[in-house]
Scaffold this motif. Structure first.
Motif, PDB file in Angstrom:
ATOM      1  N   GLY A 277      11.679   2.806   0.996  1.00 56.74           N
ATOM      2  CA  GLY A 277      13.135   3.439   1.049  1.00 56.74           C
ATOM      3  C   GLY A 277      13.113   4.931   1.139  1.00 56.74           C
ATOM      4  O   GLY A 277      13.903   5.596   1.774  1.00 56.74           O
ATOM      5  N   ALA A 278      12.285   5.570   0.241  1.00 54.04           N
ATOM      6  CA  ALA A 278      12.222   7.161   0.334  1.00 54.04           C
ATOM      7  C   ALA A 278      11.738   7.666   1.799  1.00 54.04           C
ATOM      8  O   ALA A 278      12.164   8.502   2.149  1.00 54.04           O
ATOM      9  N   ARG A 279      10.707   6.978   2.190  1.00 55.88           N
ATOM     10  CA  ARG A 279      10.585   7.421   3.635  1.00 55.88           C
ATOM     11  C   ARG A 279      11.491   7.305   4.540  1.00 55.88           C
ATOM     12  O   ARG A 279      11.804   8.432   5.360  1.00 55.88           O
ATOM     13  N   TYR A 280      12.270   6.024   4.259  1.00 53.69           N
ATOM     14  CA  TYR A 280      13.421   6.222   5.421  1.00 53.69           C
ATOM     15  C   TYR A 280      14.330   7.215   5.250  1.00 53.69           C
ATOM     16  O   TYR A 280      15.051   7.761   6.172  1.00 53.69           O
ATOM     17  N   ARG A 281      14.618   7.426   3.912  1.00 56.64           N
ATOM     18  CA  ARG A 281      15.644   8.640   3.548  1.00 56.64           C
ATOM     19  C   ARG A 281      15.312   9.813   3.997  1.00 56.64           C
ATOM     20  O   ARG A 281      16.025  10.544   4.526  1.00 56.64           O
TER      21      ARG A 281
ATOM     22  N   GLY B 282      17.909   4.434  15.258  1.00 64.97           N
ATOM     23  CA  GLY B 282      17.471   4.042  13.848  1.00 64.97           C
ATOM     24  C   GLY B 282      16.481   4.912  13.395  1.00 64.97           C
ATOM     25  O   GLY B 282      15.707   5.883  14.067  1.00 64.97           O
ATOM     26  N   CYS B 283      16.309   4.724  12.002  1.00 63.05           N
ATOM     27  CA  CYS B 283      15.261   5.579  11.554  1.00 63.05           C
ATOM     28  C   CYS B 283      14.114   4.529  10.521  1.00 63.05           C
ATOM     29  O   CYS B 283      13.658   5.036   9.637  1.00 63.05           O
ATOM     30  N   ILE B 284      14.108   3.426  10.849  1.00 67.57           N
ATOM     31  CA  ILE B 284      13.317   2.527  10.155  1.00 67.57           C
ATOM     32  C   ILE B 284      12.200   1.945  11.000  1.00 67.57           C
ATOM     33  O   ILE B 284      12.514   2.187  12.413  1.00 67.57           O
ATOM     34  N   GLY B 285      11.116   1.519  10.608  1.00 66.48           N
ATOM     35  CA  GLY B 285       9.987   0.717  11.281  1.00 66.48           C
ATOM     36  C   GLY B 285       8.689   1.829  11.002  1.00 66.48           C
ATOM     37  O   GLY B 285       8.977   2.823  10.077  1.00 66.48           O
TER      38      GLY B 285
ATOM     39  N   LEU C 196      28.820   6.898   2.655  1.00 66.01           N
ATOM     40  CA  LEU C 196      28.820   5.528   3.286  1.00 66.01           C
ATOM     41  C   LEU C 196      27.568   5.180   3.922  1.00 66.01           C
ATOM     42  O   LEU C 196      27.399   4.119   4.073  1.00 66.01           O
ATOM     43  N   GLN C 197      26.613   6.089   4.128  1.00 69.55           N
ATOM     44  CA  GLN C 197      25.567   5.731   5.275  1.00 69.55           C
ATOM     45  C   GLN C 197      24.365   5.297   4.497  1.00 69.55           C
ATOM     46  O   GLN C 197      23.832   5.972   3.377  1.00 69.55           O
ATOM     47  N   ALA C 198      23.997   4.195   5.029  1.00 70.30           N
ATOM     48  CA  ALA C 198      22.537   3.856   4.641  1.00 70.30           C
ATOM     49  C   ALA C 198      21.509   4.551   5.447  1.00 70.30           C
ATOM     50  O   ALA C 198      21.699   5.011   6.555  1.00 70.30           O
ATOM     51  N   PRO C 199      20.207   4.676   4.910  1.00 73.05           N
ATOM     52  CA  PRO C 199      19.001   5.483   5.364  1.00 73.05           C
ATOM     53  C   PRO C 199      18.430   4.334   6.539  1.00 73.05           C
ATOM     54  O   PRO C 199      17.229   4.182   6.229  1.00 73.05           O
ATOM     55  N   ILE C 200      19.054   3.794   7.294  1.00 76.81           N
ATOM     56  CA  ILE C 200      18.530   2.585   8.130  1.00 76.81           C
ATOM     57  C   ILE C 200      19.035   2.972   9.637  1.00 76.81           C
ATOM     58  O   ILE C 200      18.027   3.077  10.433  1.00 76.81           O
ATOM     59  N   ILE C 201      20.042   3.196   9.859  1.00 82.86           N
ATOM     60  CA  ILE C 201      20.608   3.515  11.529  1.00 82.86           C
ATOM     61  C   ILE C 201      21.789   4.445  11.166  1.00 82.86           C
ATOM     62  O   ILE C 201      22.505   4.177  10.450  1.00 82.86           O
ATOM     63  N   VAL C 202      21.891   5.386  12.129  1.00 86.06           N
ATOM     64  CA  VAL C 202      22.933   6.318  12.163  1.00 86.06           C
ATOM     65  C   VAL C 202      23.776   6.058  13.615  1.00 86.06           C
ATOM     66  O   VAL C 202      23.163   6.113  14.552  1.00 86.06           O
TER      67      VAL C 202
ATOM     68  N   ALA D  11       0.996  -1.264   0.163  1.00 84.18           N
ATOM     69  CA  ALA D  11      -0.218   0.008  -0.147  1.00 84.18           C
ATOM     70  C   ALA D  11       0.778   1.189   0.018  1.00 84.18           C
ATOM     71  O   ALA D  11       0.566   2.304  -0.517  1.00 84.18           O
ATOM     72  N   GLU D  12       2.012   0.978   0.768  1.00 82.59           N
ATOM     73  CA  GLU D  12       2.969   2.500   0.830  1.00 82.59           C
ATOM     74  C   GLU D  12       3.621   2.410  -0.591  1.00 82.59           C
ATOM     75  O   GLU D  12       4.127   3.866  -0.862  1.00 82.59           O
TER      76      GLU D  12
END
Ligand SMILES: *Cc1c(COP(=O)(O)O)cnc(C)c1O
Length: 366
Positions: free
Chosen positions: A273-277, A345-348, A300-306, A265-266
């Motif tokens: 991935g765009a929302r996490y970014r 983290g920025c996921i969930g 080098l940073q993934a948009p997952i956890i900082v 639905a998202e």
């Protein structure tokens, strides 16, 4: 929560690498009981398998084998089932999850070599090329996609292309990227993609799975030294009668199916991935305004956890963590071997307002 009316309390935000904040719809999907041999549950398991293979970019070429367990069980199942017992595996390591794969192979008594980079550097495909040219006995290569230790994104495309060129097999620990970053298992020639229900898929914890190349999997009978983590046998059971060989985590499976509905639905992996970014960008910007520096260079940073550097006294991570916890916000200690740090983290199931709430709480604790 100390409130007498839990519904009025702000929900807990898990800004961690998992388990993560889940949606009400995902948790609501766990409210019924299922018999594991119910036709409806068999259909649900089958649907999960097809959906997960498709998310991995392996529809038609790969199959998802589901296991009860955390993500590490899936990694252990993949390494133990898909690599020949007398094979030699090259591990590309730049963090704790890469080192964990070495520990798994050590306990399995499987021959392996480790090439390790510093935790703030990506795996180098050029060096990989040289190692494979030098050592024809390496049959398998294992890589962590997003090294959750630091939050670093390894160069999957380049690594896969080197491994393919040398005719070796690549196994990918995509635990913290699966569902948020595009993975094209068929095009990249991945033999296995390992992930779990409770990270970027936003399900609840309890299922680890491996999306395995079907043609390769067919050659792996009798290879696993574990009974419960034998992917060949479990895949055969799913194909024969749709059954998990051992008690399935039925509610976890139902929650994962609901979570995948929400992923669709998202707008699928690209939209997630765009929302996490967006959340990641706001988090880093807000933390910078409060004086916190990131550990990794942005490229080098993934948009997952900082990972943020611990600024040192008078800052105390223990007090910081406890103050945020009292506000219903959970962050994570660092996992680096060298620099003192902590992770957010920025996921969930989170949106911009949740990040603003976290930043406001962080500002108050300072
Ligand atoms: C979370 C994670 C795992 C496995 O974690 P479990 O705690 O077993 O679920 C493995 N690899 C990576 C990269 C991870 O982020």
């Amino acid at each position: 929560m100390k409130t007498s009316n839990p519904a009025a309390a702000p929900r807990t935000l898990l800004l961690t690498p998992g388990p993560l904040t889940t949606s009400d719809a995902t948790r609501a999907a766990m409210e019924r009981d299922w018999g594991s041999r119910d036709a409806a549950f068999v259909a649900l398991s089958d649907r999960l398998r097809r959906r997960l293979a498709a998310i991995a970019g392996g529809a038609g070429t790969h199959e998802a084998v589901l296991l009860a367990g955390s993500g590490t069980a899936a990694v252990e199942a993949a390494l133990g089932s898909l690599i020949p017992r007398d094979g030699r595996t090259l591990l590309l390591v730049n963090g704790a999850y890469g080192r964990r794969m070495a520990e798994i192979l050590r306990r399995l008594g499987r021959d392996h070599v480790v090439r390790e980079w510093p935790e703030d550097e990506a795996v180098d495909p050029g060096e990989l090329d040289a190692i494979l040219a030098d050592d024809p006995t390496v049959g398998d290569v294992a890589l962590v996609h997003c090294e959750t230790t630091s939050g670093l994104l390894n160069p999957l495309e380049a690594v896969a292309s080197v491994v393919r060129r040398h005719g070796r097999r690549l196994l990918l620990d995509a635990m913290s990227s699966f569902g948020a970053l595009r993975i094209d298992a068929a095009r990249l020639g991945l033999v296995a993609v390992m992930a779990s229900s409770n990270k970027c898929l936003e399900g609840v914890p309890g299922i680890g799975f491996v999306v395995a190349d079907s043609a390769h999997l067919a050659t792996c009978a009798g290879q696993a030294s574990s009974l419960s983590l034998d992917l060949f046998d479990q895949a055969a059971a799913f194909r024969a009668d749709g059954q998990w060989r051992f008690t399935p985590p039925v509610q976890v499976a139902a929650a994962l199916d609901a979570a995948l509905d929400q992923l669709d639905a998202e707008g699928g992996v690209a939209a997630r991935g765009a929302r996490y970014r967006r959340l990641h960008a706001r988090l880093v910007e807000g933390m910078a305004a409060l004086g916190f520096e990131t550990y990794l260079t942005p490229a080098l940073q993934a948009p997952i956890i900082v990972t943020f550097r611990d600024p040192g006294p008078p800052f105390s991570f223990e007090r910081f963590h406890a103050a945020l916890q009292a506000d219903g916000i959970v962050i994570y200690p660092g996992k680096l071997t060298r620099a003192p740090s902590f992770r957010i983290g920025c996921i969930g199931a989170l949106d911009e307002a949740d990040i603003e709430r976290a930043l406001a709480a962080i500002a108050r604790t300072l």
